[in-house]
Design an enzyme around this catalytic site. Structure first.
Site: not given
Lengths: 305, 252
Positions: A47, A74, A129, A132, A167, A195, A219
């Protein structure tokens, strides 16, 4: 398993097979380890960690959509200090390759986190990251800015001797430009994609279904988009790619490898089938046997166009 | 907690919109606490994508029972399953109710399908405890008495029992329990739990509530189901720290 070589090199990072669990979809390994054998995977990505703990967004944080889900967690996380004290001892028992994901709201914070965590021998690489979509400061704004991604790569790279994976956000016009900057600034690899920004409304109350209004779509719904982004990077930039986006089974994983991924990450599927990673490793092995592929790395970017 | 494929043993309609499904467990020695839940995949493809969490309604002779209302596409598909079909279950999950404590009377307060976890709670309740159930529903056709004991009923439209909500009904009967040591177990819509929470905190009554929240994984990795702590900063997770909380531990 037979004599098939499933190992891959993501730049300097050696993995025993190409299957990783994506950041934010396996916690810090503890809960999911009751349901699957993480030692059979290529590794896990933690995470996102920030310098200080973050409590995350208020509910609703998630909503199901057609073949996908939106989330706006978040970046809820324990912070770097607790991670080292409380999570690393357990992770040592897992016997799997550990990649630490770092999220921050300033370049200084990225560097600080990287420096602190570099001291931990167990950590094999960092995934940064920069994409996000669910926190106001940092996050997506960095991911949208070529200069910022370049500077973060450069500074973080200088702060550690461990491999750096950036990422990338799909919410940009040309993702390969970002991969190019990462390569120029010495990044070891990119992971793609994070995402996609999405939303959903309740038609009766006219309110958004998640409190943050927008969230990140993941997904199977995003798989074709993710494949196209991986393919775009693969065709234009010589840098190892970790493919992510809606992988549900071994067929999807093979498709990502053919499209240019050196390794792949599983995300949403872990919520539905926590043992998917192990099943996918087995499926990839069986596919290689069936098609007489001796080394999985021979399959990377093997598209015929 | 484990992932397993279990065969449907029975499926019946209890009321107009409420179903009871039973599955044959492959482990008769399974330890399950009332109030725990299973996260169930109702299809073997991507529609619907996520599992659906269901409270354990009962567990007897290695059969697991789940009671559910048709609420959306997932529960509709579940209601159309046939005996012998397999479902993919993950569980048991969550903490469950605490059956211990200094009380002689367990009071169940349930709103609608919130009655689901109580047949098993009643079965596991020590024999020396009395059980009284307060059950609220929208109207007579939605009253599901399955597995409950000594039931007082309320309906929103007054078509059966007390005309009003179940918390009002309970408050109207509180004098019946003045000489008893009570502990309340409650489950139902959030507005019902909020009104009950206020009452039990004011009157210092021991009360556990089972909460609900949209969730993906059900075991703590997606962080999708936060519930605010009543003291201090931060969230607990409904799936892992709950779904059962002491009424004074969380902000609803």
């Amino acid at each position: 398993m037979t004599g098939i070589d499933l190992s891959v090199n993501v730049g300097k990072l050696k993995l025993k097979n190409p299957v990783l669990l994506a950041s934010g979809t396996n916690g810090y390994g503890n809960e999911i380890s009751n349901l699957t054998d993480l030692s059979k995977l290529g590794g896990i990505v933690t995470k996102s960690l920030s310098l200080k703990p973050r409590k995350g967004n208020p509910p609703q944080r998630i909503v199901e959509t057609s073949s996908g889900m939106l989330n706006a967690i978040g970046l809820a996380n324990v912070g770097v200090e607790s991670f080292v004290k409380e999570k690393i001892p357990f992770l040592k028992e897992l016997n799997t390759t550990l990649i630490c994901n770092i999220a921050a709201s300033s370049i200084e914070e990225y560097v600080e986190c990287t420096k602190i965590l570099t001291a931990e021998e167990l950590i094999s690489a960092f995934e940064i990251n920069v994409s996000c979509p669910n926190v106001k400061e940092g996050g997506l704004e960095f991911g949208n800015d070529l200069n910022a991604v370049g500077r973060i790569t450069e500074k973080v790279k200088a702060a550690t001797n461990k491999p750096i994976i950036i990422k990338l956000s799909p919410n940009v016009s040309r993702i390969s430009d970002f991969a190019k900057v990462v390569k120029q600034e010495g990044g070891d690899a990119v992971s793609a994609i994070n995402t996609l920004v999405g939303t959903a409304f309740n038609i009766w109350t006219k309110k958004p279904k998640i409190k943050n209004v927008t969230g990140g779509l993941s997904g199977p719904a995003i798989k074709p988009v993710a494949l196209a982004k991986v393919f775009e990077i693969s065709r234009n930039i010589q840098i190892p790619i970790i493919g992510i986006g809606g992988i549900m089974n071994w067929q999807d994983a093979i498709e990502f490898i053919i499209a240019g991924s050196t390794a792949i990450q599983l995300g949403t599927v872990n919520f539905i089938n926590p043992n998917a990673g192990v099943e996918i490793v087995e499926g990839i092995n069986a596919f290689c046997e069936k098609t007489s592929v001796g080394k999985i790395s021979d399959l990377i970017a093997s598209y015929q166009i | 907690m484990k992932q397993s494929k279990l065969k449907i043993d029975s499926i019946e309609k209890l009321e107009s919109n409420t179903f009871l499904i039973s599955l044959k467990s492959n482990q008769s020695n399974e330890v399950i606490t009332p109030g725990q839940f299973y996260n169930i995949k109702v299809s073997d493809n991507d529609f619907p994508l996520l599992r659906r969490p269901f409270s354990i309604c009962d567990f007897i002779n290695d059969r697991l029972y789940f009671m559910f209302d048709i609420h959306g596409e997932g529960t509709k598909m579940l209601s159309q399953k046939r005996i012998g079909e397999e479902l993919d279950l993950l569980g048991p999950l969550g903490n469950g109710f605490d059956l211990s404590g200094d009380f002689d009377t367990a009071i169940i307060i349930a709103g609608g399908i919130g009655a689901a976890p109580f047949p098993y709670l009643i079965r596991k309740m020590p024999e020396n405890k009395n059980v009284v159930s307060f059950l609220g529903a929208k109207s007579k056709s939605a009253v599901v008495k399955y597995g409950l004991k000594k039931i007082f009923i309320s309906t929103d439209d007054g078509s059966e029992g007390f005309h009003g909500n179940v918390v009002h009904l309970f408050k109207s009967k509180i004098l019946d329990f003045v000489d008893k040591k009570i502990k309340i177990y409650a489950c139902g819509p959030t507005p019902m739990l909020i009104s009950l929470q206020e009452f039990v905190i004011q009157n210092k009554i021991d009360c556990q509530i089972s909460t609900e929240c949209s969730m993906a994984c059900g075991f703590g990795i997606c962080q999708g189901c936060p519930i605010e702590k009543s003291s201090g900063d931060g969230y607990l997770l409904v799936c892992k720290d709950g779904p059962v909380f002491n009424a004074n531990a969380v902000k609803l």
